[in-house]
Design a protein around this motif. Structure first.
Motif, short mmCIF file in Angstrom:
data_model
loop_
_atom_site.label_atom_id
_atom_site.label_comp_id
_atom_site.label_asym_id
_atom_site.label_seq_id
_atom_site.Cartn_x
_atom_site.Cartn_y
_atom_site.Cartn_z
N CYS A 1 44.55 -36.41 23.01
CA CYS A 1 45.26 -35.81 21.89
C CYS A 1 44.58 -36.26 20.60
N ALA A 2 44.55 -35.37 19.61
CA ALA A 2 43.94 -35.69 18.33
C ALA A 2 44.82 -35.17 17.20
N ALA A 3 44.81 -35.89 16.09
CA ALA A 3 45.61 -35.49 14.93
C ALA A 3 44.77 -35.52 13.67
N THR A 4 44.97 -34.53 12.83
CA THR A 4 44.25 -34.47 11.56
C THR A 4 45.00 -33.56 10.61
N THR A 5 44.71 -33.72 9.32
CA THR A 5 45.31 -32.83 8.33
C THR A 5 44.37 -31.67 7.99
N ASN A 6 43.19 -31.64 8.61
CA ASN A 6 42.20 -30.61 8.33
C ASN A 6 42.05 -29.70 9.55
N TRP A 7 42.53 -28.47 9.45
CA TRP A 7 42.55 -27.56 10.58
C TRP A 7 41.13 -27.22 11.06
N ALA A 8 40.25 -26.95 10.14
CA ALA A 8 38.89 -26.59 10.52
C ALA A 8 38.20 -27.72 11.28
N GLN A 9 38.39 -28.94 10.79
CA GLN A 9 37.81 -30.10 11.48
C GLN A 9 38.41 -30.26 12.86
N LEU A 10 39.67 -29.99 13.00
CA LEU A 10 40.31 -30.11 14.31
C LEU A 10 39.67 -29.13 15.30
N LEU A 11 39.47 -27.91 14.87
CA LEU A 11 38.89 -26.92 15.77
C LEU A 11 37.44 -27.27 16.13
N ARG A 12 36.75 -27.89 15.19
CA ARG A 12 35.37 -28.30 15.47
C ARG A 12 35.31 -29.62 16.23
N GLY A 13 36.39 -30.38 16.13
CA GLY A 13 36.41 -31.67 16.82
C GLY A 13 35.61 -32.75 16.12
N ASP A 14 35.38 -32.58 14.82
CA ASP A 14 34.60 -33.59 14.12
C ASP A 14 35.42 -34.23 12.99
N HIS A 15 34.97 -35.42 12.59
CA HIS A 15 35.64 -36.18 11.52
C HIS A 15 37.12 -36.37 11.80
N ILE A 16 37.45 -36.60 13.05
CA ILE A 16 38.84 -36.88 13.43
C ILE A 16 38.97 -38.36 13.69
N ASP A 17 39.88 -39.00 12.99
CA ASP A 17 40.03 -40.44 13.12
C ASP A 17 41.10 -40.86 14.13
N ASP A 18 42.06 -39.98 14.35
CA ASP A 18 43.22 -40.37 15.16
C ASP A 18 43.20 -39.69 16.53
N TRP A 19 43.05 -40.53 17.55
CA TRP A 19 42.97 -40.06 18.93
C TRP A 19 43.94 -40.84 19.82
N GLY A 20 44.44 -40.17 20.84
CA GLY A 20 45.19 -40.87 21.86
C GLY A 20 44.22 -41.62 22.77
N GLN A 21 44.78 -42.39 23.70
CA GLN A 21 43.95 -43.21 24.57
C GLN A 21 43.36 -42.41 25.74
N GLY A 22 43.88 -41.21 25.95
CA GLY A 22 43.39 -40.35 27.02
C GLY A 22 44.25 -40.44 28.26
N THR A 23 44.36 -39.31 28.94
CA THR A 23 45.11 -39.26 30.19
C THR A 23 44.28 -38.43 31.19
N GLN A 24 44.14 -38.97 32.40
CA GLN A 24 43.27 -38.36 33.39
C GLN A 24 43.96 -37.20 34.10
N VAL A 25 43.26 -36.08 34.16
CA VAL A 25 43.70 -34.93 34.93
C VAL A 25 42.65 -34.64 36.00
N THR A 26 43.08 -34.65 37.23
CA THR A 26 42.16 -34.37 38.34
C THR A 26 42.75 -33.24 39.18
N VAL A 27 41.96 -32.19 39.33
CA VAL A 27 42.40 -31.02 40.09
C VAL A 27 41.50 -30.87 41.31
N SER A 28 42.10 -30.98 42.47
CA SER A 28 41.33 -30.85 43.70
C SER A 28 41.34 -29.40 44.17
N ALA A 29 40.26 -29.02 44.84
CA ALA A 29 40.14 -27.63 45.29
C ALA A 29 41.04 -27.34 46.48
#
Length: 124
Positions: free
Chosen positions: A96-124
């Protein structure tokens, strides 16, 4: 800035569903655009979906359109990514990521605030 906590990942089979949630650890996420990114092993992080502060504008990467939905719950102060009809290629760590700049969010750059991550595994 806001500290984020993302959760909800797991191991599922193709065709199953999962709901990921993102919340502020101590602060509200009300004043931020929120997005989800994922990173598969050996690959770069990629944009998945985003929702604006008002909760009315959403963007999705093409491969998840029609399968993933994104919503904000103001009462609970969380953002949820509902993933339906999961495919093995959806496997990865979702952030998860949070920012006040919409364009940066869509590009995924200059984002300072991130969650720690959660693993998703999909088996066939």
């Amino acid at each position: 800035q806001v500290q984020l906590v993302d959760s909800g990942g797991g191991l599922v089979q193709a065709g199953d569903s999962l709901r990921l949630t993102c919340a502020g650890q101590e602060d509200s996420i009300d004043n931020f655009h929120l997005g989800w990114f994922r990173q598969a092993p050996g690959k770069e992080r990629e944009f998945v979906a985003a929702i604006d502060i008002s909760g009315t504008v959403r963007e999705f990467r093409s491969s998840v359109k029609g399968r993933f939905t994104l919503s904000r719950d103001e009462a609970k102060d969380i953002v949820s990514l509902k993933m339906n009809n999961l495919k093995p290629e959806d496997t990865g760590v979702y952030y998860c990521a949070a920012t006040t700049n919409w364009a940066q969010l869509l590009r995924g750059d200059h984002i300072d605030d991130w969650g720690q991550g959660t693993q998703v595994t999909v088996s066939a």
